[in-house]
Design a protein around this motif. Structure first.
Motif, PDB file in Angstrom:
ATOM      1  N   GLN A   4       0.873  -1.162   0.000  1.00 31.74           N
ATOM      2  CA  GLN A   4       0.000   0.000   0.000  1.00 31.74           C
ATOM      3  C   GLN A   4       0.911   1.214   0.000  1.00 31.74           C
ATOM      4  N   ASP A  44       0.798   4.964   0.025  1.00 36.70           N
ATOM      5  CA  ASP A  44      -0.212   5.987   0.314  1.00 36.70           C
ATOM      6  C   ASP A  44      -1.595   5.383   0.035  1.00 36.70           C
ATOM      7  N   ASP A  45      -2.314   5.900  -0.963  1.00 40.35           N
ATOM      8  CA  ASP A  45      -3.664   5.397  -1.251  1.00 40.35           C
ATOM      9  C   ASP A  45      -3.680   4.390  -2.400  1.00 40.35           C
ATOM     10  N   GLU A  46      -2.505   4.026  -2.894  1.00 38.28           N
ATOM     11  CA  GLU A  46      -2.417   3.146  -4.056  1.00 38.28           C
ATOM     12  C   GLU A  46      -1.903   1.766  -3.651  1.00 38.28           C
ATOM     13  N   GLU A  47      -2.537   0.741  -4.178  1.00 39.70           N
ATOM     14  CA  GLU A  47      -2.090  -0.628  -3.935  1.00 39.70           C
ATOM     15  C   GLU A  47      -1.310  -1.110  -5.151  1.00 39.70           C
ATOM     16  N   ILE A  48      -0.080  -1.575  -4.936  1.00 34.60           N
ATOM     17  CA  ILE A  48       0.745  -2.039  -6.046  1.00 34.60           C
ATOM     18  C   ILE A  48       1.412  -3.362  -5.694  1.00 34.60           C
ATOM     19  N   ARG A  82       6.452   9.207   1.334  1.00 39.35           N
ATOM     20  CA  ARG A  82       5.337   8.299   1.101  1.00 39.35           C
ATOM     21  C   ARG A  82       5.205   7.334   2.284  1.00 39.35           C
TER      22      ARG A  82
END
Length: 303
Positions: free
Chosen positions: A233, A235-239, A284
């Motif tokens: 995760q 910040d607000d992004e899942e990668i 981040r």
């Protein structure tokens, strides 16, 4: 995180220079800085002399200058490192007086030590402090510095390289918590570090020095080791990322070099860990959501 997050950034802009001038006009900030008037005058002259947006080269004359940022990417102070021979002197101030009392000074000292010892390869780091500067005295002593000499107007403290590395290994001046690395990965990465350079490599070396080293067959299955794949995760992004050696890196395919900012950040952490890390010039929040594949857990010890 238990310790306040601080990052040191070498790029100095005109906006930074103006912020520094404002700080240096505050008598509470400059009270114990012996060269504050000269510094303020030099900054003013630098701004007047050039219209360039970046002034880094002007601030690095006679040493290396860094702006200190907090978790929210706000400039809170500065650090100057002056190397003479194998010794290096550190000068710092938290210029934003509204943020005094939050242990930002101690965090700034830790980041300054990292650069002095792991980037500039200093044998000893020296801090010269006025006896009445109680905040600085306390911060440097808590960071492990030892009193080397004193006069009625100056106390000189020092930290040797060996002592710093010992503190790292004891997690006395480390980051947000313990990380784990296998004996094989550490040996390979130490050889890699000798050939690579850059800010992320300094961070990687710092992580290796403070890591808990375990045998490959003893590392927990939820730890990010080399050639692992993990769900992050950011910040607000899942990668989804794979942690690889530089020759296998391909960020468009989600393969991040251990010498990249993200790669150096996640090595050794485990599921559920969350850290602050500076990536692409901003801080981040990275959380290890799940380790999808780990070579050691799969029995792929050849990787």
């Amino acid at each position: 995180m238990n310790k306040p997050f601080i990052s040191l950034c070498p790029e100095i802009t005109r906006a930074h220079a103006l912020t520094l001038m404002d700080w240096l006009k505050d008598e509470r900030v400059t009270r114990y800085l012996s060269d504050s008037r000269d510094v303020c005058r030099s900054i003013e002259q630098a701004i007047d002399r050039t219209q360039l947006p970046i002034l880094t080269h002007l601030f690095n004359r006679g040493g290396r200058f860094f702006m200190a940022y907090d978790r929210y990417d706000a400039p809170v102070g500065f650090v100057r490192l002056i190397k003479t021979g194998s010794d290096c002197e550190i000068v710092l101030a938290i210029g934003d007086s509204d943020k005094w009392g939050r242990n930002l000074g101690a965090g700034t000292i830790r980041e300054g030590m990292k650069l002095a010892f792991l980037d500039m390869r200093a044998g000893k780091l020296i801090a010269k402090i006025h006896p009445d500067n109680k905040r600085s005295l306390k911060a440097f002593l808590r960071s492990g510095f030892l009193l080397e000499s004193e006069t009625p107007t100056l106390k000189t403290f020092s930290m040797a390289s060996g002592r710093y590395l010992q503190f790292l290994r004891e997690d006395a001046v480390g980051g947000s918590g313990g990380i784990y690395i296998t004996e094989v990965d550490k040996a390979r990465l130490e050889s890699l570090i000798a050939l690579e350079e850059g800010p992320a490599v300094v961070e990687l070396e710092h992580e290796l020095e403070r890591a808990i080293v375990v045998k490959p067959d003893q590392v927990a299955c939820n730890v990010v080791t080399m050639n692992s794949r993990a769900l992050l995760q950011l910040d607000d992004e899942e990668i989804e990322v794979a942690l690889v050696y530089p020759e296998d890196a391909n960020s468009s395919a989600g393969k991040y070099s251990v010498c990249s900012e993200i790669g150096a950040a996640i090595l050794g952490y485990q599921e559920g860990d969350a850290i602050d890390w500076r990536i692409s010039e901003r801080t981040r929040r990275i959380e290890i959501r799940k380790v999808l594949y780990q070579p050691e857990a799969a029995g792929d010890f050849h990787l």
